[in-house]
Design a protein around this motif. Structure first.
Motif, PDB file in Angstrom:
ATOM      1  N   GLU A 110     -44.024 -18.198 -60.223  1.00  0.00           N
ATOM      2  CA  GLU A 110     -44.490 -17.166 -59.226  1.00  0.00           C
ATOM      3  C   GLU A 110     -44.126 -17.371 -57.896  1.00  0.00           C
ATOM      4  N   TYR A 111     -43.796 -18.258 -57.372  1.00  0.00           N
ATOM      5  CA  TYR A 111     -43.286 -18.600 -56.195  1.00  0.00           C
ATOM      6  C   TYR A 111     -41.816 -17.870 -56.046  1.00  0.00           C
ATOM      7  N   CYS A 112     -40.945 -17.985 -57.096  1.00  0.00           N
ATOM      8  CA  CYS A 112     -39.760 -17.262 -56.923  1.00  0.00           C
ATOM      9  C   CYS A 112     -39.727 -15.989 -57.207  1.00  0.00           C
ATOM     10  N   ILE A 171     -34.288 -20.258 -64.698  1.00  0.00           N
ATOM     11  CA  ILE A 171     -35.087 -20.140 -66.027  1.00  0.00           C
ATOM     12  C   ILE A 171     -36.403 -19.151 -65.669  1.00  0.00           C
ATOM     13  N   THR A 172     -36.696 -18.470 -66.689  1.00  0.00           N
ATOM     14  CA  THR A 172     -37.794 -17.658 -66.610  1.00  0.00           C
ATOM     15  C   THR A 172     -38.715 -17.865 -67.740  1.00  0.00           C
ATOM     16  N   VAL A 191     -41.381 -14.227 -76.306  1.00  0.00           N
ATOM     17  CA  VAL A 191     -40.688 -14.402 -74.931  1.00  0.00           C
ATOM     18  C   VAL A 191     -40.777 -13.168 -73.999  1.00  0.00           C
ATOM     19  N   GLN A 192     -40.624 -11.842 -74.555  1.00  0.00           N
ATOM     20  CA  GLN A 192     -40.527 -10.854 -73.773  1.00  0.00           C
ATOM     21  C   GLN A 192     -42.048 -10.319 -73.293  1.00  0.00           C
ATOM     22  N   HIS A 204     -45.623 -11.978 -66.415  1.00  0.00           N
ATOM     23  CA  HIS A 204     -45.257 -12.493 -65.120  1.00  0.00           C
ATOM     24  C   HIS A 204     -44.801 -11.283 -64.148  1.00  0.00           C
ATOM     25  N   GLY A 205     -44.467 -10.120 -64.709  1.00  0.00           N
ATOM     26  CA  GLY A 205     -44.084  -8.884 -63.977  1.00  0.00           C
ATOM     27  C   GLY A 205     -42.560  -9.198 -63.795  1.00  0.00           C
ATOM     28  N   ILE A 206     -41.758  -9.654 -64.438  1.00  0.00           N
ATOM     29  CA  ILE A 206     -40.301  -9.736 -64.670  1.00  0.00           C
ATOM     30  C   ILE A 206     -39.658  -9.338 -65.892  1.00  0.00           C
TER      31      ILE A 206
END
Length: 579
Positions: free
Chosen positions: A129-131, A343-344, A362-363, A369-371
């Motif tokens: 979340e920080y990233c 790494i996400t 995974v997806q 996370h909105g990514i």
């Protein structure tokens, strides 16, 4: 034990002065404290702690210790010692110079508390979340995923060793939990002689006849112990002991109980071809780790344990190295650095779960996370027609080699494979290369998934001059199996694209994830489980991924990720001139 949510304490002035003097250029621990202090908050762990009782150590502090522990690949004792003697660690933890630290066992109990409450990923998710907030990770980019095997923390056992060791594990547990009950059920002296030392194949008889007899003895002892535990007069809590429950499962999966011609009860070891054995995903492999499983990959890899999937960003372009070098140098001169590959997602399963089962979870987590990436690079173990179509609906294009047509015609590169037929989805018909249409269109279920079986009529196929090139069926007619329209069209398009040179050059980007797995192996030892049980192994991998992200962020902050050490200046000049 209770928690007082305070987060990381303020760094004492004397600790700051000494740390700055000892590390004028800073260190990983110091920079993590200065930049990521808000990641290691106490509030997310509130549900795992009570509100009454003596206050325990700050979970934020223990999380930071664990991240630094994995970043330096330390044991619990080494990490506890570093918290006492390392000045930069004292700075990171906000400790006084005279602070005596904590006992190493605190880390083990803390991990158990996290795994028992499903909090294995809390710190990893907070750092992610920080990233995202800092713009280092965003939706719509490129990401890649790969997996590697993980060896369990328990020793490998063959079936005979497993049978004996499961009895020994149950006896050891009962000797502590219910010694009086155990003494009334078995001959303790005889069992101590047989199961005192651990069951080891090196000390077993060499004769196959004697080994078979020993296997029968193990089975008889296990059966007697289980019958005693499940008898009506036995306290129920005895059969709830984990080792006793595991013994019962191993007894069922290893032995077969029958009656001979004289009516006597006979117990014998199961044979796969006769009595059958459980499938691999259900078959226990150790009495000390109920989640570890045996699995194989190819012909050269056979292991007992788990599997971990790592996903990372990979937005660095590969198709034009000269332009990339020029852009990187221009940005460096302007003081702007490209975001590091981070790494996400990290996903841990038992060893028998195929890669394709991990794709959708995974997806889904990336989307939460909105990514969610615009392009997801994977190897051939991850895709399926349904997954490719579903990802496209969500805006993600899976760049992955799909399995090719396995029909006899496609394998022989002769005759008419599936691509030679024209599908009319609206009319629910298929036209063959000879211009004839199919006779039947039958939606069916195959292995739990939707499919369509297409059948051409016998009167159509038998007189056809191209029949030998089309089918070798004894009935003389051609049959095709299709997926529903969207998965089938997505699969057809993917098969066509992966044959082009453009796609092959693009797919080369996936290979970079192998370096991430190698880094995880070298720095955190991710390929060997430190702990027993899937929840704790997941916790290990989550902290390993967090440590890798911290290391990469530190390299990004200090500019070390911009060093080009694998190519000379002359080579870079050649790239520019040939661009």
């Amino acid at each position: 034990m209770s928690m007082r949510p305070e987060g990381l304490p303020e760094v004492p002035e004397q600790t700051v002065m000494v740390a700055r003097a000892a590390f004028p250029q800073g260190s990983l621990a110091i920079r993590v404290r200065d930049r990521l202090a808000e990641v290691f908050a106490d509030e997310p762990f509130a549900s795992a702690f009570g509100v009454r009782g003596a206050p325990g150590l700050s979970p934020g502090v223990l999380c930071l210790v664990t991240v630094l522990q994995f970043a330096e690949d330390l044991t619990d004792r080494q990490a506890a010692a570093m918290a006492v003697r390392a000045i930069d660690w004292k700075y990171a933890l906000g400790a006084e110079l005279t602070d005596t630290g904590f006992d190493a066992s605190v880390l083990s109990r803390f991990r158990s508390r996290l795994s028992d409450n499903g909090m294995e990923r809390v710190v990893f998710d907070r750092l992610l979340e920080y990233c995202v907030e800092e713009g280092l990770v965003a939706a719509g980019g490129r990401q890649r995923t790969d997996s590697t095997h993980v060896i369990s923390a328990v020793r490998d056992l063959n079936r005979l060793e497993l049978a004996g060791e499961s009895v020994r594990a149950a006896l050891e547990a009962l000797a502590v939990a219910a010694p009086s009950w155990l003494a009334g059920q078995v001959d303790v002296a005889e069992f101590a002689h047989r199961y005192g030392p651990r069951v080891d194949g090196w000390r077993m008889p060499a004769s196959q006849t004697k080994r078979d007899r020993l296997a029968q003895v193990f089975g008889q002892d296990a059966l007697a112990l289980c019958r005693a535990a499940w008898s009506p007069g036995t306290p129920p809590w005895i059969r709830e002991i984990e080792s006793v429950q595991i013994l019962r499962q191993i007894l069922v999966q290893t032995y077969y109980l029958s009656t001979d011609t004289r009516g006597r009860e006979v117990i014998k070891k199961r044979a796969a071809d006769d009595e059958g054995v459980p499938p691999g995903h259900r078959r226990l492999a150790s009495p000390y780790d109920a989640d570890a499983r045996w699995a194989a990959k190819g012909e050269g890899l056979f292991w007992m344990g788990y599997k971990v999937h790592l996903t990372e960003t990979c937005d660095t372009p590969t198709e034009a190295e000269a332009e990339a070098e020029a852009e990187a140098e221009a940005e460096a001169e302007a003081g702007v650095r490209a975001a590091p590959n981070l790494i996400t997602d990290v996903c841990t399963t038992d060893a028998t779960v195929p890669d394709v089962k991990a794709t959708a979870p995974v997806q889904q987590r990336l989307a939460e996370h909105g990514i969610r990436p615009a392009e997801h690079y994977l190897d051939s173990g991850y895709p399926s027609a349904d997954l490719i179509a579903a990802a496209l609906k969500q805006g993600t294009r899976m760049v992955t080699p799909v399995l090719l047509d396995h029909s006899a015609q496609a394998k022989a590169h002769a005759g008419f494979d599936k691509s030679a037929f024209i599908i009319d989805w609206r009319a629910r018909q298929v036209r063959c290369p000879a211009g004839k249409t199919s006779a039947h269109w039958n939606p069916v279920k195959q292995h739990g998934t939707d499919a369509i079986v297409i059948t051409f009529g016998v009167r159509t196929c038998r007189p056809c001059p191209f029949r030998d090139q089309c089918t070798s069926s004894a009935k003389g007619r051609r049959m095709l199996t299709l997926r529903p329209r969207e998965p089938e069209e997505a699969l057809t398009q993917a098969r066509a694209e992966q044959k082009t040179e453009t796609w092959k050059a693009k797919y080369a980007l996936r290979a970079g994830v192998e370096g991430t797995i190698n880094q995880a192996l070298d720095i955190t030892g991710i390929r060997r489980a430190r702990y027993r049980g899937l929840p704790k192994v997941r916790l290990q991998h989550a902290f390993s991924a967090t440590a890798l992200n911290v290391i990469r962020l530190d390299a990004h902050w200090t500019g070390h990720d911009q060093h080009h050490t694998r190519s000379s200046r002359l080579e870079r000049l050649a790239y520019r001139l040939t661009a």
